[in-house]
Design an enzyme around this catalytic site. Sequence first.
Site, PDB file in Angstrom:
ATOM      1  N   ASN A 147      -5.224   5.742   9.119  1.00 21.35           N
ATOM      2  CA  ASN A 147      -5.627   4.499   8.466  1.00 21.35           C
ATOM      3  C   ASN A 147      -4.654   3.422   8.931  1.00 21.35           C
ATOM      4  O   ASN A 147      -3.519   3.361   8.462  1.00 21.35           O
ATOM      5  CB  ASN A 147      -5.568   4.667   6.944  1.00 21.35           C
ATOM      6  CG  ASN A 147      -5.829   3.353   6.212  1.00 21.35           C
ATOM      7  OD1 ASN A 147      -6.212   2.351   6.826  1.00 21.35           O
ATOM      8  ND2 ASN A 147      -5.615   3.352   4.910  1.00 21.35           N
TER       9      ASN A 147
ATOM     10  N   LYS B 229      -4.712   0.371   8.413  1.00 24.96           N
ATOM     11  CA  LYS B 229      -4.587  -0.740   7.450  1.00 24.96           C
ATOM     12  C   LYS B 229      -4.705  -2.073   8.208  1.00 24.96           C
ATOM     13  O   LYS B 229      -5.398  -2.140   9.207  1.00 24.96           O
ATOM     14  CB  LYS B 229      -3.286  -0.596   6.648  1.00 24.96           C
ATOM     15  CG  LYS B 229      -3.177   0.810   6.010  1.00 24.96           C
ATOM     16  CD  LYS B 229      -2.113   0.928   4.982  1.00 24.96           C
ATOM     17  CE  LYS B 229      -2.141   2.344   4.403  1.00 24.96           C
ATOM     18  NZ  LYS B 229      -1.186   2.558   3.343  1.00 24.96           N
TER      19      LYS B 229
ATOM     20  N   HIS C  32      -9.647   3.184  -1.323  1.00 27.60           N
ATOM     21  CA  HIS C  32      -8.197   3.273  -1.080  1.00 27.60           C
ATOM     22  C   HIS C  32      -7.458   2.572  -2.222  1.00 27.60           C
ATOM     23  O   HIS C  32      -7.929   1.559  -2.737  1.00 27.60           O
ATOM     24  CB  HIS C  32      -7.845   2.642   0.271  1.00 27.60           C
ATOM     25  CG  HIS C  32      -6.439   2.966   0.679  1.00 27.60           C
ATOM     26  ND1 HIS C  32      -5.350   2.290   0.180  1.00 27.60           N
ATOM     27  CD2 HIS C  32      -5.949   3.930   1.499  1.00 27.60           C
ATOM     28  CE1 HIS C  32      -4.242   2.820   0.683  1.00 27.60           C
ATOM     29  NE2 HIS C  32      -4.579   3.813   1.494  1.00 27.60           N
TER      30      HIS C  32
ATOM     31  N   GLU D 172      -5.069   0.640  -2.216  1.00 30.78           N
ATOM     32  CA  GLU D 172      -4.773  -0.784  -1.971  1.00 30.78           C
ATOM     33  C   GLU D 172      -5.982  -1.654  -2.295  1.00 30.78           C
ATOM     34  O   GLU D 172      -5.840  -2.800  -2.732  1.00 30.78           O
ATOM     35  CB  GLU D 172      -4.299  -0.966  -0.515  1.00 30.78           C
ATOM     36  CG  GLU D 172      -2.878  -0.419  -0.354  1.00 30.78           C
ATOM     37  CD  GLU D 172      -2.549   0.147   1.012  1.00 30.78           C
ATOM     38  OE1 GLU D 172      -3.303  -0.106   1.977  1.00 30.78           O
ATOM     39  OE2 GLU D 172      -1.528   0.859   1.120  1.00 30.78           O
TER      40      GLU D 172
ATOM     41  N   GLU E 299      -4.149  10.723  -2.473  1.00 25.72           N
ATOM     42  CA  GLU E 299      -3.058   9.847  -2.074  1.00 25.72           C
ATOM     43  C   GLU E 299      -2.321   9.359  -3.330  1.00 25.72           C
ATOM     44  O   GLU E 299      -2.724   8.356  -3.932  1.00 25.72           O
ATOM     45  CB  GLU E 299      -3.582   8.645  -1.301  1.00 25.72           C
ATOM     46  CG  GLU E 299      -4.318   9.008  -0.023  1.00 25.72           C
ATOM     47  CD  GLU E 299      -4.273   7.882   1.007  1.00 25.72           C
ATOM     48  OE1 GLU E 299      -3.961   8.187   2.164  1.00 25.72           O
ATOM     49  OE2 GLU E 299      -4.528   6.718   0.655  1.00 25.72           O
TER      50      GLU E 299
ATOM     51  N   GLY F 226       3.525   4.634   1.707  1.00 27.21           N
ATOM     52  CA  GLY F 226       4.396   3.646   2.338  1.00 27.21           C
ATOM     53  C   GLY F 226       5.790   3.594   1.741  1.00 27.21           C
ATOM     54  O   GLY F 226       6.548   2.659   2.009  1.00 27.21           O
TER      55      GLY F 226
ATOM     56  N   SER G  63       3.058   8.980   3.062  1.00 24.63           N
ATOM     57  CA  SER G  63       4.298   9.231   3.824  1.00 24.63           C
ATOM     58  C   SER G  63       4.264  10.565   4.570  1.00 24.63           C
ATOM     59  O   SER G  63       5.291  11.252   4.666  1.00 24.63           O
ATOM     60  CB  SER G  63       5.529   9.131   2.918  1.00 24.63           C
ATOM     61  OG  SER G  63       5.629   7.818   2.362  1.00 24.63           O
TER      62      SER G  63
HETATM   63  P1  13P Z   1       1.565   5.970   4.532  1.00 26.37           P
HETATM   64  O1  13P Z   1       1.319   7.143   5.446  1.00 26.37           O
HETATM   65  O2  13P Z   1       2.079   4.761   5.269  1.00 26.37           O
HETATM   66  O3  13P Z   1       2.373   6.343   3.342  1.00 26.37           O
HETATM   67  O4  13P Z   1       0.129   5.521   3.975  1.00 26.37           O
HETATM   68  C1  13P Z   1      -0.743   6.475   3.478  1.00 26.37           C
HETATM   69  C2  13P Z   1      -2.064   5.856   3.261  1.00 26.37           C
HETATM   70  O5  13P Z   1      -2.223   4.996   2.406  1.00 26.37           O
HETATM   71  C3  13P Z   1      -3.177   6.281   4.113  1.00 26.37           C
HETATM   72  O6  13P Z   1      -4.387   5.794   3.650  1.00 26.37           O
END
Ligand code: 13P
Length: 253
Positions: free
Chosen positions: A9, A11, A95, A97, A167, A173, A212
């Site tokens: 992803n 982003k 997601h 976010e 997640e 992150g 992560s």
């Molecule tokens: P990270 O791997 O940067 O923690 O993000 C995970 C994520 O949100 C994948 O959709």
Amino acid sequence: MRQPLVAGNWKMNGTRASVEALLGGVVSGAAAIGHCGIAVCPPFPYLQMAGEALLGSRVALGAQDVSIQEPGAFTGEVAASMLTDFGCTYVIVGHSERRQYHGEDDELVARKYARAVEHGLVPILCVGETLEQRERGEMERVVAAHVDGVINLSGVEAFSKGVIAYEPVWAIGTGVTATPEQAQEVHAFIRERIAARNAEVAAGLRILYGGSMKPGNAAELMAQPDIDGGLIGGASLVADDFLGICQAADQAA
Ligand code: 13P
């Protein structure tokens, strides 16, 4: 046996130059990876470039979101038919976010999931609790509500057409990864919840871990019985790291 899947992803990251370089690295390295399914989900403007670069490779294309609407007067939205038109196989829905910054709730996310399935896309449904929810002992309630949104709208059979990504928001992150035991506990909870309605669907469902994940911690996560791959954020922006995670998934399979 479930085929593992590792999806990147990206982003809201990239430029034409960085996307070209990343795609080149992923495509050439992916040729050496055996069994594991591999996908990348770039931002919408790069889907065409990515589709062309991935043509003939073993890397599938995905998008990060989809509209519940069919094409028409919906400014700023992207329809499922447009994603398939550009060669997408997967689409991420729900997601954290998008739930956090765009107010997406379980009902909307379930409608996105259904729209994706209707158009032959494989939705990757993201579920997971925040740190506050975990500390209040609400992890199961929150994750169950995320899963039940799809079941209530489309029936449990809809999970034979998609993928779930657990997640935990506190691991996204942050550099803090769920321990293999913490992740396995939730993955098993999700599978059992689905199995209570349809054991066959639950047994075939791929449940990815995201938060992560890196080459250094991927193998121990993938070794868990209910972890079938990863949804990768930061590490998917570095070809060698992403491919290292794919290799770990391959070896765990
Ligand atoms: P990270 O791997 O940067 O923690 O993000 C995970 C994520 O949100 C994948 O959709």
